[in-house]
Design an enzyme around this catalytic site. Structure first.
Site, mmCIF file in Angstrom:
data_model
loop_
_atom_site.group_PDB
_atom_site.id
_atom_site.type_symbol
_atom_site.label_atom_id
_atom_site.label_comp_id
_atom_site.label_asym_id
_atom_site.label_seq_id
_atom_site.Cartn_x
_atom_site.Cartn_y
_atom_site.Cartn_z
ATOM 1 N N THR A 8 6.867 -5.794 12.320
ATOM 2 C CA THR A 8 6.659 -6.742 11.126
ATOM 3 C C THR A 8 7.456 -8.084 11.461
ATOM 4 O O THR A 8 8.492 -8.066 11.861
ATOM 5 C CB THR A 8 6.991 -6.044 10.002
ATOM 6 O OG1 THR A 8 6.770 -7.028 8.760
ATOM 7 C CG2 THR A 8 8.593 -5.386 9.626
ATOM 8 N N ASP A 70 0.690 -2.191 6.929
ATOM 9 C CA ASP A 70 -0.255 -3.187 6.266
ATOM 10 C C ASP A 70 -0.338 -2.915 4.970
ATOM 11 O O ASP A 70 -0.449 -1.607 4.558
ATOM 12 C CB ASP A 70 -1.769 -3.289 6.942
ATOM 13 C CG ASP A 70 -2.419 -4.600 6.676
ATOM 14 O OD1 ASP A 70 -1.945 -5.613 7.065
ATOM 15 O OD2 ASP A 70 -3.427 -4.551 5.916
ATOM 16 N N PHE A 153 10.339 -8.926 -2.830
ATOM 17 C CA PHE A 153 9.781 -9.812 -2.081
ATOM 18 C C PHE A 153 8.469 -10.102 -2.825
ATOM 19 O O PHE A 153 8.012 -9.238 -3.453
ATOM 20 C CB PHE A 153 9.775 -9.768 -0.737
ATOM 21 C CG PHE A 153 9.062 -8.640 -0.097
ATOM 22 C CD1 PHE A 153 9.496 -7.327 -0.065
ATOM 23 C CD2 PHE A 153 7.646 -8.992 0.428
ATOM 24 C CE1 PHE A 153 8.840 -6.450 0.479
ATOM 25 C CE2 PHE A 153 6.994 -7.757 0.894
ATOM 26 C CZ PHE A 153 7.457 -6.473 0.824
ATOM 27 N N ASP A 156 6.513 -8.812 -6.248
ATOM 28 C CA ASP A 156 7.646 -7.898 -7.019
ATOM 29 C C ASP A 156 7.867 -8.425 -8.374
ATOM 30 O O ASP A 156 7.884 -7.676 -9.402
ATOM 31 C CB ASP A 156 8.985 -7.495 -6.381
ATOM 32 C CG ASP A 156 8.548 -6.469 -5.234
ATOM 33 O OD1 ASP A 156 7.476 -5.857 -5.302
ATOM 34 O OD2 ASP A 156 9.368 -6.318 -4.353
HETATM 35 P P1 ITT Z 1 3.448 -8.311 8.813
HETATM 36 O O1 ITT Z 1 1.985 -8.489 9.044
HETATM 37 O O2 ITT Z 1 4.244 -9.300 9.906
HETATM 38 O O3 ITT Z 1 3.941 -7.016 8.798
HETATM 39 P P2 ITT Z 1 2.788 -9.857 6.183
HETATM 40 O O4 ITT Z 1 3.633 -10.144 5.285
HETATM 41 O O5 ITT Z 1 1.770 -10.850 6.891
HETATM 42 O O6 ITT Z 1 3.859 -9.285 7.362
HETATM 43 P P3 ITT Z 1 0.698 -7.956 5.359
HETATM 44 O O7 ITT Z 1 -0.511 -8.876 6.222
HETATM 45 O O8 ITT Z 1 0.495 -6.491 5.361
HETATM 46 O O9 ITT Z 1 2.081 -8.292 6.077
HETATM 47 O O10 ITT Z 1 0.578 -8.748 3.923
HETATM 48 C C1 ITT Z 1 1.167 -7.853 2.870
HETATM 49 C C2 ITT Z 1 1.326 -8.722 1.611
HETATM 50 O O11 ITT Z 1 1.428 -7.943 0.546
HETATM 51 C C3 ITT Z 1 2.802 -9.399 1.586
HETATM 52 O O12 ITT Z 1 3.109 -10.450 2.298
HETATM 53 C C4 ITT Z 1 3.251 -9.506 0.110
HETATM 54 O O13 ITT Z 1 2.731 -10.704 -0.472
HETATM 55 C C5 ITT Z 1 2.339 -8.231 -0.491
HETATM 56 N N1 ITT Z 1 3.249 -7.202 -0.591
HETATM 57 C C6 ITT Z 1 3.320 -5.875 0.282
HETATM 58 N N2 ITT Z 1 4.047 -5.122 -0.004
HETATM 59 C C7 ITT Z 1 4.817 -5.693 -1.156
HETATM 60 C C8 ITT Z 1 5.932 -5.350 -2.072
HETATM 61 O O14 ITT Z 1 6.547 -4.075 -1.575
HETATM 62 N N3 ITT Z 1 6.428 -6.194 -2.953
HETATM 63 C C9 ITT Z 1 5.766 -7.203 -3.114
HETATM 64 N N4 ITT Z 1 4.800 -7.905 -2.554
HETATM 65 C C10 ITT Z 1 4.123 -6.943 -1.388
#
Ligand code: ITT
Length: 199
Positions: A8, A70, A153, A156
């Site tokens: 990630t 994801d 993040f 949240d």
């Molecule tokens: P990687 O693909 O490199 O892992 P990314 O941030 O691009 O990082 P995703 O494509 O899976 O990952 O997007 C997930 C998004 O969903 C993330 O950037 C946040 O905006 C939101 N998100 C996911 N989990 C979250 C959490 O625990 N708390 C708050 N927002 C979250």
């Protein structure tokens, strides 16, 4: 010690995964630490497809067992948006998490509350022999119009857990890591990792 690559580029995800899986008898590696730099286009139509794309690409590039996450936020009043687009959900180039929260709230303005929502997470585990395993988790709540809390993040600070009366960003890291969508998915992944480590 066996090595597990955590694929990630999101530091918030990374620290949660490290905290939840840190007790396993393996070394958790980051792509940076082993000099693997690849961009994966998230072209899948589901969290599982995107998680597999990321896990497989980093597994091939590193020849190490690889875990990828994801995840996304789905808001009922927006027909499931931002969903798979959660990380890129803003008309602004180079948007921040705060920009994305602001954009989401602008779309919800005027819509009747509660703004029911859920976080979803799929974890993919890719092995150098080509196998891929999956686990899922979700966490339900609602979006609120004002930001509360400074932990976590992404979305949240506007994601309320109604039974607890606080947002995900008001929880301590330990609390979030017991009940989040990611915690649920990682709990389900743990026996798969234990089987790999024990085998
Ligand atoms: P990687 O693909 O490199 O892992 P990314 O941030 O691009 O990082 P995703 O494509 O899976 O990952 O997007 C997930 C998004 O969903 C993330 O950037 C946040 O905006 C939101 N998100 C996911 N989990 C979250 C959490 O625990 N708390 C708050 N927002 C979250």
């Amino acid at each position: 010690m066996p090595e597990l690559l955590i694929a990630t580029s999101n530091p918030g995800k990374l620290s949660e995964i490290q905290a939840i899986l840190g007790d396993l008898p393996c070394q958790l590696l980051t792509p940076d630490a082993i000099g693997v730099q690849i961009e994966v286009d998230e072209t899948g139509h589901s969290y599982a497809e995107n998680a597999a794309l990321k896990a497989r690409a980093f597994c091939q590039a590193s020849n190490r067992v690889t875990l990828a996450d994801d995840s996304g936020l789905e808001v009922e009043a927006l027909d499931g948006l931002p969903g798979l687009r959660s990380a890129r959900f803003s008309p602004l180039p180079n948007a921040s998490d705060a920009d994305r929260r602001g954009y989401l709230l602008s779309l919800l303005k005027g819509k009747p509350r509660p703004w029911k929502a859920r976080f979803r997470c799929t974890i993919a585990l890719a092995y150098p022999d080509g196998r891929c395993q999956f686990a899922e988790g979700e966490c339900t709540g609602e979006i609120i119009p004002e930001e509360r809390g400074s932990h976590g993040f992404g979305y949240d600070p506007i994601f309320l857990l109604p039974e607890l009366g606080c947002t995900m960003a008001e929880l301590t890291d330990q609390q979030k890591n017991r009940l989040s969508h990611r915690a649920m998915a990682l709990q389900a992944v743990r026996p798969l990792l234990e089987a790999w480590l024990g085998g």
